[in-house]
Scaffold this motif. Structure first.
Motif, PDB file in Angstrom:
ATOM      1  N   ALA A 168      22.559  -7.551 -17.284  1.00 25.39           N
ATOM      2  CA  ALA A 168      23.361  -7.619 -18.493  1.00 25.39           C
ATOM      3  C   ALA A 168      24.505  -6.615 -18.495  1.00 25.39           C
ATOM      4  O   ALA A 168      25.501  -6.823 -19.174  1.00 25.39           O
TER       5      ALA A 168
ATOM      6  N   HIS B 207      29.087  -5.462 -16.421  1.00 22.84           N
ATOM      7  CA  HIS B 207      30.470  -5.207 -16.807  1.00 22.84           C
ATOM      8  C   HIS B 207      30.809  -3.731 -16.803  1.00 22.84           C
ATOM      9  O   HIS B 207      31.943  -3.352 -16.607  1.00 22.84           O
TER      10      HIS B 207
ATOM     11  N   HIS C 179      32.681 -13.124 -21.522  1.00 23.18           N
ATOM     12  CA  HIS C 179      31.376 -13.756 -21.746  1.00 23.18           C
ATOM     13  C   HIS C 179      31.079 -14.788 -20.664  1.00 23.18           C
ATOM     14  O   HIS C 179      29.919 -14.952 -20.273  1.00 23.18           O
TER      15      HIS C 179
ATOM     16  N   LEU D 295      29.549 -13.144 -17.852  1.00 26.71           N
ATOM     17  CA  LEU D 295      28.140 -12.820 -18.103  1.00 26.71           C
ATOM     18  C   LEU D 295      27.259 -14.039 -17.868  1.00 26.71           C
ATOM     19  O   LEU D 295      26.199 -13.944 -17.223  1.00 26.71           O
TER      20      LEU D 295
ATOM     21  N   GLU E 145      26.841 -14.622 -14.278  1.00 25.80           N
ATOM     22  CA  GLU E 145      25.944 -13.628 -13.673  1.00 25.80           C
ATOM     23  C   GLU E 145      24.491 -13.979 -13.921  1.00 25.80           C
ATOM     24  O   GLU E 145      23.635 -13.798 -13.045  1.00 25.80           O
TER      25      GLU E 145
ATOM     26  N   HIS F 262      25.374  -5.933 -27.199  1.00 31.35           N
ATOM     27  CA  HIS F 262      24.406  -5.424 -26.240  1.00 31.35           C
ATOM     28  C   HIS F 262      23.007  -5.365 -26.821  1.00 31.35           C
ATOM     29  O   HIS F 262      22.025  -5.587 -26.113  1.00 31.35           O
TER      30      HIS F 262
END
Lengths: 81, 84, 276, 106, 192
Positions: free
Chosen positions: C156, C159, C242, C245, C248, E58
């Motif tokens: 997560a 980045h 995003h 993400l 990934e 997050h």
């Protein structure tokens, strides 16, 4: 970066590579290969390539040695000349 | 770090090599943090060191499992020559 | 044969060194690689994608095709491993060991004998029986969840810090491998069966490729994540972040599943009965 | 602060050096594990605490989190290192390696 | 093969340890709420520690991953049939740690002394001692084994399920103090 440390680690990497090639016992070669990947990770980190170092760390410490050892378990442990 | 290398490369049995690799692994963790301090970016290198601290012992466990499965320092073929 | 190999190796090595002489010197600021391509990445990556880690931006956005085909290579490796090693034919082994759980008696059933069903009373154990190793098992039990949460953190936070899908996937796979080593292979397979692993593996590749196709629906190029902005309800720059993400996560799933598949098949020689 | 860090670092390096020399000097595999296991773990703890003290210097949130992560490394090493040593010893016993013993009875 | 191992493997097939270790034997997958929630909170604490970023996006990712992890492996931290570790136990364990650190430091000095001693071969006298422990649960035994490995001149060779321990110790002095004080402390920590 201090080039002496880099040189020492480079020499160690080469030594471990030769050691892993030269041993006749395949399990020893697998273990030496693990140490080789440790040192290679250090070398990448010194050069500043952090992502590559992370990849090397996770692959080398985590799974590659286990996979090689399990392959050795299922085949033979000695190389024939 | 040079001396464990000696034990790894020369070491009479596989186990000595394992000991040497274990020692090299713990020194690697310290070296990684040291490099982070030199570059003044510890927050990056700490992740790598953490991954090492977690995964360092998988290789040792796998090798020890090998010996639990495959009993003996000797090969299956019955040649009683010690493997070095 | 050996001498031929040596000669050809020396020849190729010499050729490579000869080619390497023509490279620009190391650290040369005027070399073509560092004069127009990398300054572009370094200057524009924050403005384009709002990702502080340039490596992640280059890998998953600017060079998206490259990473996608890397993922497909890994996927192919897993599939090939299944095709080569997996043997579905139930070759009956010479003897099997079972443990009667309430009494702890071990039965050795020879070839042709009647095999009990696996139930609460009978447990199939390895033929080279490893005694219950307390320390290793308890340590594995305590440490596996932390490894998993660390792996997800790495996926997560690609980045902001080093890491990303590949590394996190490998660490996640390593946690399952650790489970299979600390306990045994059968309980690992019971926890995470082969079908689920193969499904996750394919799903990861599908997520990556599907994101690209989804971009094409919004009349943009393949893997141009800024087109996803209306779907994610953000501005194009954040949408690119995003999108990286999502990609990934796909890479992580595929890599994790492939590592587990490799371990299952290699350690049990394709029979999936007893592992390392 | 700096003096403490230096003292800790010197102690840690002494421990590491002792571990490395001990791996060479001891007579057999089982006794080699003693310096390898203990001195490396101890040296790592001390060195890491020195690094954590050094990192916490600016005393904002990021520095505190980084040094907590360094402490976390120590915790994980504390859990995993004895297990690794134990598994090596176990493998050695199973492989049939005889422990070295002093012959003084004869 | 060592005699200790053979004896121990006879121990290991006794029925008792199956009660402790019923993780493998239950085929029915029952969902248990309390371990799930507790694992979720532990994992959330660790996520915040790792992450260090407290914005909404997050935190959202963190909740997702903590749910995944606790779904997969809440049964590993809290297996069936084993009484879970309470908060009180952890506090007592924290009280045990300083003593352990002191012992580790002494151990390091001892091994260091042995290493640099010029006549080392005369000082050391490796041997294997065996004893029975009265600790019962898995976790306490593992703690005991790891503490033995970390403290002066001793390494756990075998930790059996029924409480048999085999310890390799490097000289006479370090072998005498086992099990002794450490076992008392650990049994006080785990209430056994």
């Amino acid at each position: 970066m201090i080039w002496q440390i880099e040189l020492i680690i480079l020499v160690l990497v080469v030594l471990f590579g030769f050691g892993a090639l030269a041993t006749k016992d395949l399990l020893s070669a697998a273990i030496l290969f693990g140490a080789y990947s440790f040192l290679l990770c250090l070398l990448w980190a010194i050069m500043g390539a952090v992502d590559v170092a992370f990849t090397e760390a996770s692959v080398g410490a985590g799974v590659s040695t286990v996979l090689i050892v399990s392959a050795v378990l299922r085949t033979t442990r000695r190389t024939d000349h | 770090m040079l001396l464990p290398t000696y034990r790894c490369l020369i070491g009479p049995t596989v186990f000595d090599r394992l000991v040497g690799v274990n020692a090299i692994g713990s020194k690697t963790i310290v070296m990684l943090i040291l490099i982070g301090l030199i570059y003044k970016r510890v927050d990056m290198f700490v992740d790598i060191a953490l991954a090492y601290a977690m995964l360092n012992f998988i290789a040792v466990l796998a090798a020890s499992r090998y010996f639990q499965k495959q009993k003996g320092l000797y090969d299956k073929t019955g040649k009683r020559t010690p493997l070095i | 044969m050996k001498i031929t190999g040596l000669i050809s190796l020396i020849f190729i090595g010499g050729l490579l060194f000869y080619g390497a002489l023509d490279f620009p010197p190391w650290g040369d600021p005027t070399s073509p690689a560092s004069s127009h391509l990398s300054p572009y990445y370094i200057e524009h990556s924050i403005k384009d994608t709002s990702v502080p880690n340039v490596v992640t931006a280059v890998l998953a956005d600017y060079r998206g095709y490259d990473t996608m085909f890397e993922t497909i290579v890994i996927f192919t490796a897993g599939i090939v491993c299944i095709f080569l090693l997996r043997s579905f034919k139930e070759k009956a082994p010479e003897s099997r060991m079972y443990r009667h759980i309430p009494t702890g008696i071990i039965l050795r059933i020879e070839k042709g004998g009647k095999v009990p069903h696996e139930s609460e009373y009978f447990e199939h154990i390895d033929s080279v029986w490893i005694p219950y190793d307390l320390v290793i098992r308890t340590t594995c039990r305590m440490i596996i969840p932390f490894i998993q949460v660390f792996a997800l953190y790495v996926i997560a936070h690609g980045h902001h810090s080093p890491g990303g899908g590949f590394q996190g996937g490998v660490i996640m796979g390593a946690s399952f491998v650790l489970f299979a080593i600390g306990f045994n292979l059968r309980s690992a397979i019971k926890q995470m069966s082969e079908k689920i692993v193969a499904f996750i593996c394919a799903l990861g590749v599908l997520i990556y490729a599907g994101t690209g196709v989804l971009c094409m629906f919004f009349k943009a190029n393949y893997l141009d994540y800024s087109a996803l902005a209306p779907l994610l309800r953000t501005d194009p720059v954040t949408a690119r972040s995003h999108g990286i993400l999502i990609v990934e996560i796909g890479v992580g799933m595929a890599v994790m599943a492939v590592m587990v598949v490799l371990y299952y098949n290699l350690s049990s020689a394709g029979k999936h009965d007893e592992g390392l | 602060m700096m003096v403490t860090i230096m003292i800790l670092l010197i102690f840690g390096l002494i421990f590491f050096a002792g571990g490395a020399i001990g791996i060479i000097r001891f007579p057999d595999f089982y006794s080699r594990l003693h310096p390898a296991g203990k001195l490396d773990t101890g040296g790592l703890v001390i060195t890491m605490s020195a690094f954590a003290l050094y990192t916490i210097q600016p005393f904002d949130l990021e520095a505190i989190i980084t040094s907590i992560k360094i402490i976390l490394i120590v915790v994980f090493v504390f859990i995993t290192s004895p297990t690794a040593i134990h598994s090596i010893v176990d493998a050695g016993i199973r492989a049939g390696l005889e422990p070295w013993e002093k012959q003084e009875d004869k | 093969m060592n005699a200790a191992n053979k004896k121990a493997s006879i121990d290991d097939i006794r029925p008792d340890h199956n009660k402790n270790n019923s993780f493998h034997h239950t085929n029915k997958k029952q969902f248990a709420l309390i371990p799930f929630v507790v694992t979720f909170f532990i994992m959330a604490c660790f996520w915040l520690l790792f992450s260090g970023k407290f914005d909404g996006f997050h935190i959202f990712l963190g909740i997702g991953s903590c749910l995944i992890v606790s779904g997969i492996s809440s049964r590993l931290l809290f297996p069936r049939g084993v009484p879970p570790l309470l908060l009180k136990t952890w506090l007592k364990f924290a009280g045990y740690l300083p003593w352990l650190f002191n012992q580790i430091f002494l151990a390091n000095l001892h091994v260091l002394y042995l290493t640099f001693h010029p006549r080392m071969m005369e000082l050391i006298n490796p041997k294997i001692i065996k004893f029975n422990s009265r600790l019962k649960s898995d976790v306490s035994r593992t703690t005991f084994a790891n503490s033995i490995t970390l403290t002066p001149g001793t390494i756990t060779i075998h930790a059996g399920v029924m409480g048999k321990f085999a310890v390799h110790c490097i000289d006479d002095k370090s072998g005498q103090s086992l099990p002794g004080q450490m076992e008392n402390k650990i049994s006080k920590v785990f209430d056994e």
